[in-house]
Design a protein around this motif. Structure first.
Motif, PDB file in Angstrom:
ATOM      1  N   HIS A 159       0.736  -1.384   0.032  1.00  9.79           N
ATOM      2  CA  HIS A 159       0.008   0.023  -0.060  1.00  9.79           C
ATOM      3  C   HIS A 159       0.846   1.348  -0.176  1.00  9.79           C
ATOM      4  N   ILE A 160       0.823   2.236  -0.967  1.00 11.78           N
ATOM      5  CA  ILE A 160       1.579   3.364  -1.076  1.00 11.78           C
ATOM      6  C   ILE A 160       0.310   4.439  -0.451  1.00 11.78           C
ATOM      7  N   ALA A 161      -0.646   4.608  -0.909  1.00 11.85           N
ATOM      8  CA  ALA A 161      -1.442   5.769  -0.276  1.00 11.85           C
ATOM      9  C   ALA A 161      -2.914   5.499  -0.632  1.00 11.85           C
ATOM     10  N   THR A 162      -3.782   6.225   0.406  1.00 11.42           N
ATOM     11  CA  THR A 162      -4.999   6.169   0.215  1.00 11.42           C
ATOM     12  C   THR A 162      -5.509   7.581   0.141  1.00 11.42           C
ATOM     13  N   ARG A 163      -6.481   8.344  -0.572  1.00  6.13           N
ATOM     14  CA  ARG A 163      -6.794   9.581  -0.778  1.00  6.13           C
ATOM     15  C   ARG A 163      -8.246   9.441  -0.789  1.00  6.13           C
ATOM     16  N   HIS A 164      -8.959  10.475  -0.235  1.00  9.40           N
ATOM     17  CA  HIS A 164     -10.380  10.679  -0.261  1.00  9.40           C
ATOM     18  C   HIS A 164     -10.568  11.874  -0.653  1.00  9.40           C
ATOM     19  N   TYR A 165     -11.884  12.262  -1.589  1.00 13.81           N
ATOM     20  CA  TYR A 165     -12.098  13.538  -2.209  1.00 13.81           C
ATOM     21  C   TYR A 165     -13.440  13.853  -1.641  1.00 13.81           C
ATOM     22  N   PRO A 166     -13.701  15.334  -1.691  1.00 17.11           N
ATOM     23  CA  PRO A 166     -14.991  15.777  -1.328  1.00 17.11           C
ATOM     24  C   PRO A 166     -15.971  15.126  -1.971  1.00 17.11           C
ATOM     25  N   ASN A 167     -16.303  14.706  -3.216  1.00 17.39           N
ATOM     26  CA  ASN A 167     -17.311  14.383  -3.808  1.00 17.39           C
ATOM     27  C   ASN A 167     -17.432  12.702  -3.748  1.00 17.39           C
TER      28      ASN A 167
END
Length: 180
Positions: A159-167
């Motif tokens: 796992h490198i990264a997990t990002r979340h977005y407002p939508n």
């Protein structure tokens, strides 16, 4: 040579509806989520025929600019006159993924973007993908074309990264630990 996947899925893991429709991906909106930065690092797009034909149905402009696009198909395609596609940017290849990668490497390709359900599955199964970026759109569609298929062996992921977005998009990036 590096080969990467950058793909959107429903939360239940489908990249398209059974009829190939992608309308559910619109649920994620048009908020930037790293695609522009990703595609800027790629020199060659390797795409399955069905996905290529779907991309041709997009309203102009051609989404890949002047990048080299390799369409995988064992049937002859007329690529000489594609409306809105820059001349001499699209070519056809066929064969096992390992042969395709070898031919592309010999021609100077350095970073492949592998796209299309069956194409991604074949390249994963052959151990030729090093990076996966999967963006989950906040929707369940119940059935469709799955991102993953059977594999000859487990593929271990870092796992490198997990990002979340407002939508509501959730994007996870992985490095495949044991590709060939």
């Amino acid at each position: 040579m590096k080969a990467s996947v950058f793909v959107g899925t429903s939360v239940d893991g489908f990249i398209a509806r059974l009829d190939g429709g992608l309308d559910f991906l619109e649920r994620g909106g048009s908020e930037p989520h790293g695609y522009e930065e990703f595609i800027a690092q790629v020199d060659t797009i390797v795409i399955g025929r069905k996905t290529f034909e779907f991309v041709l149905s997009f309203t102009p402009p051609w989404p890949y600019g002047t990048k080299r696009v390799v369409v995988l198909s064992s049937t002859h395609l007329n690529l000489s006159t594609l409306p809105g596609v820059p001349k001499d940017t699209v070519e056809q290849m066929s064969g096992p993924p390992s042969e395709i990668v070898a031919r592309l490497a010999a021609s100077g390709a350095q970073h492949l973007y592998v796209d299309g359900g069956v194409t991604v599955q074949r390249f994963l199964s052959a151990g030729l993908i090093q990076n996966l970026t999967i963006t989950r759109v906040p929707v369940l569609i119940g059935e469709g074309i799955p991102l993953f298929g059977s594999l000859p062996t487990d593929l271990l992921l870092n796992h490198i990264a997990t990002r979340h977005y407002p939508n509501g998009l959730v994007q996870s990036e992985y490095e495949i630990i044991n590709p060939k």
